[in-house]
Design an enzyme around this catalytic site. Structure first.
Site, PDB file in Angstrom:
ATOM      1  N   SER A  32      50.677 -18.569   4.632  1.00 41.43           N
ATOM      2  CA  SER A  32      49.467 -18.342   5.446  1.00 41.43           C
ATOM      3  C   SER A  32      48.792 -19.664   5.806  1.00 41.43           C
ATOM      4  O   SER A  32      48.368 -19.878   6.945  1.00 41.43           O
ATOM      5  CB  SER A  32      48.471 -17.481   4.664  1.00 41.43           C
ATOM      6  OG  SER A  32      48.982 -16.207   4.448  1.00 41.43           O
ATOM      7  N   GLY A 104      55.056 -11.901  11.589  1.00 42.12           N
ATOM      8  CA  GLY A 104      53.864 -11.180  12.020  1.00 42.12           C
ATOM      9  C   GLY A 104      52.654 -12.090  12.112  1.00 42.12           C
ATOM     10  O   GLY A 104      51.810 -11.937  13.008  1.00 42.12           O
ATOM     11  N   GLN A 179      45.205 -10.959   9.308  1.00 44.07           N
ATOM     12  CA  GLN A 179      45.791 -11.363  10.592  1.00 44.07           C
ATOM     13  C   GLN A 179      44.902 -10.929  11.747  1.00 44.07           C
ATOM     14  O   GLN A 179      44.679 -11.695  12.691  1.00 44.07           O
ATOM     15  CB  GLN A 179      47.188 -10.751  10.736  1.00 44.07           C
ATOM     16  CG  GLN A 179      48.184 -11.357   9.753  1.00 44.07           C
ATOM     17  CD  GLN A 179      49.560 -10.750   9.851  1.00 44.07           C
ATOM     18  OE1 GLN A 179      49.776  -9.782  10.584  1.00 44.07           O
ATOM     19  NE2 GLN A 179      50.511 -11.298   9.111  1.00 44.07           N
ATOM     20  N   ASP A 330      51.125  -8.511  -0.372  1.00 44.72           N
ATOM     21  CA  ASP A 330      52.544  -8.866  -0.257  1.00 44.72           C
ATOM     22  C   ASP A 330      53.276  -8.778  -1.598  1.00 44.72           C
ATOM     23  O   ASP A 330      54.487  -9.007  -1.660  1.00 44.72           O
ATOM     24  CB  ASP A 330      52.684 -10.290   0.296  1.00 44.72           C
ATOM     25  CG  ASP A 330      52.240 -10.366   1.755  1.00 44.72           C
ATOM     26  OD1 ASP A 330      52.263  -9.326   2.450  1.00 44.72           O
ATOM     27  OD2 ASP A 330      51.859 -11.463   2.196  1.00 44.72           O
ATOM     28  N   LYS A 357      54.604  -3.492   7.239  1.00 46.61           N
ATOM     29  CA  LYS A 357      54.985  -4.883   6.959  1.00 46.61           C
ATOM     30  C   LYS A 357      56.348  -5.166   7.597  1.00 46.61           C
ATOM     31  O   LYS A 357      56.771  -4.433   8.489  1.00 46.61           O
ATOM     32  CB  LYS A 357      54.993  -5.111   5.443  1.00 46.61           C
ATOM     33  CG  LYS A 357      53.594  -5.028   4.830  1.00 46.61           C
ATOM     34  CD  LYS A 357      52.705  -6.119   5.378  1.00 46.61           C
ATOM     35  CE  LYS A 357      51.279  -5.984   4.900  1.00 46.61           C
ATOM     36  NZ  LYS A 357      50.384  -6.938   5.566  1.00 46.61           N
ATOM     37  N   ARG A 361      57.622  -0.927   3.526  1.00 51.87           N
ATOM     38  CA  ARG A 361      57.864  -1.335   2.133  1.00 51.87           C
ATOM     39  C   ARG A 361      57.650  -0.202   1.144  1.00 51.87           C
ATOM     40  O   ARG A 361      58.279  -0.200   0.086  1.00 51.87           O
ATOM     41  CB  ARG A 361      56.970  -2.531   1.762  1.00 51.87           C
ATOM     42  CG  ARG A 361      57.455  -3.802   2.383  1.00 51.87           C
ATOM     43  CD  ARG A 361      56.704  -5.026   1.888  1.00 51.87           C
ATOM     44  NE  ARG A 361      57.291  -6.207   2.514  1.00 51.87           N
ATOM     45  CZ  ARG A 361      56.661  -7.345   2.750  1.00 51.87           C
ATOM     46  NH1 ARG A 361      55.395  -7.472   2.393  1.00 51.87           N
ATOM     47  NH2 ARG A 361      57.287  -8.354   3.319  1.00 51.87           N
ATOM     48  N   ARG A 405      60.767  -9.976   1.281  1.00 50.93           N
ATOM     49  CA  ARG A 405      60.186  -9.662  -0.041  1.00 50.93           C
ATOM     50  C   ARG A 405      60.906  -8.499  -0.717  1.00 50.93           C
ATOM     51  O   ARG A 405      60.997  -8.456  -1.944  1.00 50.93           O
ATOM     52  CB  ARG A 405      58.689  -9.403   0.089  1.00 50.93           C
ATOM     53  CG  ARG A 405      57.941 -10.633   0.619  1.00 50.93           C
ATOM     54  CD  ARG A 405      56.462 -10.603   0.321  1.00 50.93           C
ATOM     55  NE  ARG A 405      55.749 -11.478   1.238  1.00 50.93           N
ATOM     56  CZ  ARG A 405      55.647 -12.803   1.118  1.00 50.93           C
ATOM     57  NH1 ARG A 405      56.229 -13.424   0.107  1.00 50.93           N
ATOM     58  NH2 ARG A 405      54.967 -13.511   2.001  1.00 50.93           N
TER      59      ARG A 405
HETATM   60  C1  S3P Z   1      48.745 -12.719   6.281  1.00 50.86           C
HETATM   61  C2  S3P Z   1      48.064 -11.546   6.105  1.00 50.86           C
HETATM   62  C3  S3P Z   1      48.684 -10.329   5.557  1.00 50.86           C
HETATM   63  C4  S3P Z   1      49.983 -10.624   4.835  1.00 50.86           C
HETATM   64  C5  S3P Z   1      50.865 -11.567   5.616  1.00 50.86           C
HETATM   65  C6  S3P Z   1      50.147 -12.881   5.865  1.00 50.86           C
HETATM   66  C7  S3P Z   1      48.040 -13.863   6.878  1.00 50.86           C
HETATM   67  O1  S3P Z   1      48.960  -9.438   6.619  1.00 50.86           O
HETATM   68  O2  S3P Z   1      50.695  -9.431   4.587  1.00 50.86           O
HETATM   69  O3  S3P Z   1      52.068 -11.833   4.899  1.00 50.86           O
HETATM   70  O4  S3P Z   1      48.551 -14.995   6.810  1.00 50.86           O
HETATM   71  O5  S3P Z   1      46.943 -13.658   7.415  1.00 50.86           O
HETATM   72  P1  S3P Z   1      47.853  -8.402   7.162  1.00 50.86           P
HETATM   73  O6  S3P Z   1      46.762  -9.170   7.771  1.00 50.86           O
HETATM   74  O7  S3P Z   1      48.584  -7.571   8.187  1.00 50.86           O
HETATM   75  O8  S3P Z   1      47.449  -7.616   5.956  1.00 50.86           O
END
Ligand code: S3P
Length: 451
Positions: A32, A104, A179, A330, A357, A361, A405
């Site tokens: 992140s 994502g 996100q 995660d 995800k 999952r 994962r």
């Molecule tokens: C992330 C937020 C999470 C996480 C992803 C990384 C980020 O997703 O699952 O691996 O870097 O902001 P979500 O915002 O969809 O929960």
């Protein structure tokens, strides 16, 4: 992961090692934070120097996309990168489709940036990313004045035309997603006035921290019902700033749980980020009786960091509350691995987000554990896993479904199971943890190429 028809799946089998896992390891940089360091570097004025950057496929996809839009992003050495930023609003139209692979975070955060840049870009990804919901960012980003043309359900590939005269907004997150929060805040950077996000449940706060670090005006304050309001002022002078990326707690989770379930093991993982919004797994494992010590606690690059020492021992079941989910979203695949080795029924609640995800999952964990002889119940968004307080059966092949994962969690399970566990494809691991297999082997894990 690129959809390269010439490359074939690479199955891998995890066997119970003859000796305990021992040693010290350093996991790669936080995914992140790595994405955000590159993005903020690209939007700042000046040269941002990054150390400890995760060089996994996901982050490399972000680097390539930013380059395609005019930022100079350069690798100087292992984990050492520099970004010469173009300033807020300074990115240019990419002359080809932005392919974000499996990532994502790249897709959702870059759509946020693109939403307030007045040109058209085309965004796609691998089969996993193309199946994931983008409506959750399209909806708020359209309110800035951006236009999106996507497939059914707003899925990739899609075209985005950023707003030429964006209008700021206040947005209440309908799902707890860092996100989505970050996409809105990034769009707000090139928007006059104040953009606010209200999050009813706290999610990882790396965007907020990094905005402050790069000199943006950002305020985080309590809102009604225990929520948080995060407000960023548009058109800040974002100034290049050095970023030291801590080790990724979501990657550290795999060798850590492996150490807990292989009898006699003792493993230390150095320099792991322990941002309070990311430590739900530690809390949960400790509730299960895990022997985990935090050593050498310190602050590095504005984030709390420590070395984690995990020692094998008996684990007992726990009830993991839904409000903890965002701080370990995660980590459920690997927590389920630990639960399969614990005594009793571990109940994990509030897992709806696991369905969207890199794969579904919730289904992947349940199906894989059942194949390994573990009793699993899924009821709505609750997952219950019953372990016997010892090694589960194992002896199955698991479909990884382009999900790094799921792949790593079941390899870890194989180390603690009576019979080997095989994953049908180990290639997705490279999206977040390219050195996972050699690192685990150095600690004593027995991974064998499988037919
Ligand atoms: C992330 C937020 C999470 C996480 C992803 C990384 C980020 O997703 O699952 O691996 O870097 O902001 P979500 O915002 O969809 O929960």
């Amino acid at each position: 992961m690129p959809d390269d028809v010439s490359s074939r799946p690479v199955p891998l089998a995890a066997h119970r090692p003859a000796a305990p896992l021992k040693g010290r390891a350093q996991v790669p940089g936080d995914k992140s934070i790595s994405h955000r360091a590159l993005m903020f570097g690209a939007l700042a004025v000046g040269r941002t120097e990054i150390t400890g950057l995760l060089e996994g496929e996901d982050v490399l996809a972000t680097a390539a996309a930013l380059r395609a839009m005019g930022a100079a992003v350069e690798r100087k050495g292992v984990g050492r990168w520099v970004v010469d930023g173009v300033g807020i609003g300074g990115l240019g139209e990419p002359d080809d489709v932005l392919d974000l692979g499996n990532s994502g975070t790249s897709a959702r955060l870059l759509l946020g940036i693109l939403a307030t840049h007045p040109f058209t870009a085309f965004v796609t990804g691998d089969a996993s990313l193309r199946s994931r919901p983008m409506g959750r960012v399209i909806e708020p980003l359209s309110r800035f004045g951006a236009h999106f043309t996507g497939r059914d359900g707003g899925r990739l590939p899609l075209a985005v035309t950023g707003a030429a005269s964006p209008v700021p907004l206040e947005y209440r997150l309908p799902v707890p997603s860092a996100q989505v929060k970050s996409a809105v805040l990034l769009a707000g950077l090139n928007t006059p006035g104040a953009t606010s996000v209200i999050e009813p449940q706290p999610t990882r706060d790396h965007t907020e921290r990094m905005l402050g670090h790069f000199g943006a005006k950002i305020a985080v304050e309590p809102a009604d019902g225990g929520a948080r309001r995060i407000t960023v002022e548009g058109w800040p002078e974002l100034t290049a700033a050095p970023v030291a990326v801590p080790g990724d707690p979501s990657s550290a989770a795999f060798p850590l749980v492996a150490a807990l379930i292989v009898p006699g093991s003792e493993v230390t993982i150095a320099g792991v980020g322990l941002n309070p919004s990311r430590i739900g797994l530690l809390t949960s494992l400790r509730e299960m009786g895990a022997d985990i010590a935090l050593l050498n606690e310190r602050i590095e690059g504005g984030e709390p960091v420590a070395d984690l020492r995990g020692c094998a021992g008996a684990l007992k079941a726990a009830d993991i509350p839904p409000e903890r989910a965002p701080s370990m979203i995660d980590e459920y695949p690997v927590l389920a691995t630990a639960a399969a080795c614990a005594r009793g029924t571990t109940v994990m609640r509030g897992l709806a987000e696991l369905r969207v995800k890199e794969s579904d999952r919730l289904a992947g964990i349940a199906e894989g554990l059942q194949r390994c002889g573990v009793k699993v119940i899924v009821e709505g968004d609750t997952l219950s896993v019953t372990g016997a307080g010892g090694p589960p059966q194992g002896g199955a092949t698991i479909a990884t479904r382009l999900d790094h994962r799921i792949a790593m969690a079941f390899l870890v399970l194989g180390l603690g199971a009576r019979e080997p566990v095989t994953i049908d494809d180990s290639r997705p691991i490279a999206t977040s943890f390219p050195d996972f297999v050699p690192l685990m082997r150095r600690l004593g894990a027995e991974f064998r190429e499988a037919a």
